[in-house]
Design a protein around this motif. Sequence first.
Motif, mmCIF file in Angstrom:
data_model
loop_
_atom_site.group_PDB
_atom_site.id
_atom_site.type_symbol
_atom_site.label_atom_id
_atom_site.label_comp_id
_atom_site.label_asym_id
_atom_site.label_seq_id
_atom_site.Cartn_x
_atom_site.Cartn_y
_atom_site.Cartn_z
ATOM 1 N N MET A 105 0.817 -1.202 0.000
ATOM 2 C CA MET A 105 0.000 0.000 0.000
ATOM 3 C C MET A 105 0.856 1.260 0.000
ATOM 4 N N GLY A 106 2.035 1.177 0.608
ATOM 5 C CA GLY A 106 2.881 2.357 0.712
ATOM 6 C C GLY A 106 3.280 2.943 -0.621
ATOM 7 N N GLU A 107 3.648 2.050 -1.543
ATOM 8 C CA GLU A 107 4.061 2.519 -2.868
ATOM 9 C C GLU A 107 2.885 3.163 -3.601
ATOM 10 N N THR A 108 1.713 2.567 -3.471
ATOM 11 C CA THR A 108 0.508 3.131 -4.082
ATOM 12 C C THR A 108 0.189 4.489 -3.473
ATOM 13 N N LEU A 109 0.311 4.574 -2.157
ATOM 14 C CA LEU A 109 0.074 5.847 -1.470
ATOM 15 C C LEU A 109 1.014 6.928 -1.995
ATOM 16 N N ARG A 110 2.290 6.602 -2.126
ATOM 17 C CA ARG A 110 3.269 7.568 -2.630
ATOM 18 C C ARG A 110 2.926 8.007 -4.047
ATOM 19 N N THR A 111 2.567 7.050 -4.891
ATOM 20 C CA THR A 111 2.238 7.377 -6.283
ATOM 21 C C THR A 111 1.052 8.326 -6.357
ATOM 22 N N MET A 160 1.266 15.952 3.506
ATOM 23 C CA MET A 160 0.505 14.776 3.903
ATOM 24 C C MET A 160 0.682 14.488 5.385
ATOM 25 N N ALA A 161 1.889 14.618 5.875
ATOM 26 C CA ALA A 161 2.159 14.373 7.292
ATOM 27 C C ALA A 161 1.314 15.291 8.170
ATOM 28 N N LYS A 162 1.255 16.558 7.807
ATOM 29 C CA LYS A 162 0.450 17.510 8.583
ATOM 30 C C LYS A 162 -1.020 17.138 8.541
ATOM 31 N N ALA A 163 -1.513 16.737 7.377
ATOM 32 C CA ALA A 163 -2.921 16.368 7.232
ATOM 33 C C ALA A 163 -3.263 15.112 8.030
ATOM 34 N N LEU A 164 -2.308 14.194 8.137
ATOM 35 C CA LEU A 164 -2.540 12.939 8.838
ATOM 36 C C LEU A 164 -2.183 13.022 10.318
ATOM 37 N N GLY A 165 -1.494 14.099 10.708
ATOM 38 C CA GLY A 165 -1.113 14.250 12.113
ATOM 39 C C GLY A 165 0.055 13.377 12.524
ATOM 40 N N VAL A 166 0.965 13.135 11.585
ATOM 41 C CA VAL A 166 2.159 12.337 11.865
ATOM 42 C C VAL A 166 3.387 13.101 11.356
ATOM 43 N N SER A 167 4.555 12.553 11.605
ATOM 44 C CA SER A 167 5.778 13.202 11.142
ATOM 45 C C SER A 167 6.028 12.888 9.666
ATOM 46 N N ARG A 168 6.843 13.714 9.049
ATOM 47 C CA ARG A 168 7.227 13.468 7.654
ATOM 48 C C ARG A 168 7.977 12.141 7.555
ATOM 49 N N GLN A 169 8.801 11.847 8.543
ATOM 50 C CA GLN A 169 9.548 10.587 8.557
ATOM 51 C C GLN A 169 8.601 9.386 8.600
ATOM 52 N N TYR A 170 7.506 9.531 9.333
ATOM 53 C CA TYR A 170 6.531 8.432 9.398
ATOM 54 C C TYR A 170 5.915 8.197 8.022
ATOM 55 N N ILE A 171 5.647 9.267 7.287
ATOM 56 C CA ILE A 171 5.121 9.127 5.921
ATOM 57 C C ILE A 171 6.130 8.383 5.056
ATOM 58 N N TYR A 172 7.407 8.766 5.147
ATOM 59 C CA TYR A 172 8.447 8.066 4.387
ATOM 60 C C TYR A 172 8.469 6.581 4.752
ATOM 61 N N ASN A 173 8.323 6.277 6.038
ATOM 62 C CA ASN A 173 8.342 4.884 6.481
ATOM 63 C C ASN A 173 7.138 4.106 5.974
ATOM 64 N N ILE A 174 5.981 4.730 5.930
ATOM 65 C CA ILE A 174 4.793 4.076 5.376
ATOM 66 C C ILE A 174 5.008 3.809 3.885
ATOM 67 N N GLU A 175 5.456 4.826 3.175
ATOM 68 C CA GLU A 175 5.623 4.699 1.726
ATOM 69 C C GLU A 175 6.696 3.690 1.346
ATOM 70 N N SER A 176 7.667 3.480 2.212
ATOM 71 C CA SER A 176 8.723 2.511 1.918
ATOM 72 C C SER A 176 8.411 1.123 2.482
#
Length: 71
Positions: free
Chosen positions: A1-7, A19-35
Motif C-alpha cells: 500500500m505504501g508505494e501506491t500511497l506515494r504514487t 501529507m504528514a500535517k494532514a494525517l497528524g504524523v511526522s514526515r519521517q513516518y510518511i516516508y516509512n509508510i511509503e517505503s
Amino acid sequence: MGETLRTIRELRGATPLQMAKALGVSRQYIYNIESGRKPLTYVLLAKAATFLDVSQLSIMRSDLTDQVGAA
C-alpha cells in the motif's frame, strides 16, 4: 500500500510534509509508510484518502490504472 500511497500523493502534487500535517504524523513516518517499514493503519488510511480525495480502496489496490485516470 505504501508505494501506491506515494504514487497517488505525487500525482496529486502533495509533498510528504503536507501529507504528514494532514494525517497528524511526522514526515519521517510518511516516508516509512511509503517505503513499507511502517503499516498504514485504518485510521491513517481514512485520513489519507480524504486528504488525497480518493477512495480508501484506491490506496489499498496495487493496480494504479484507476488512480492515474483520477489525477
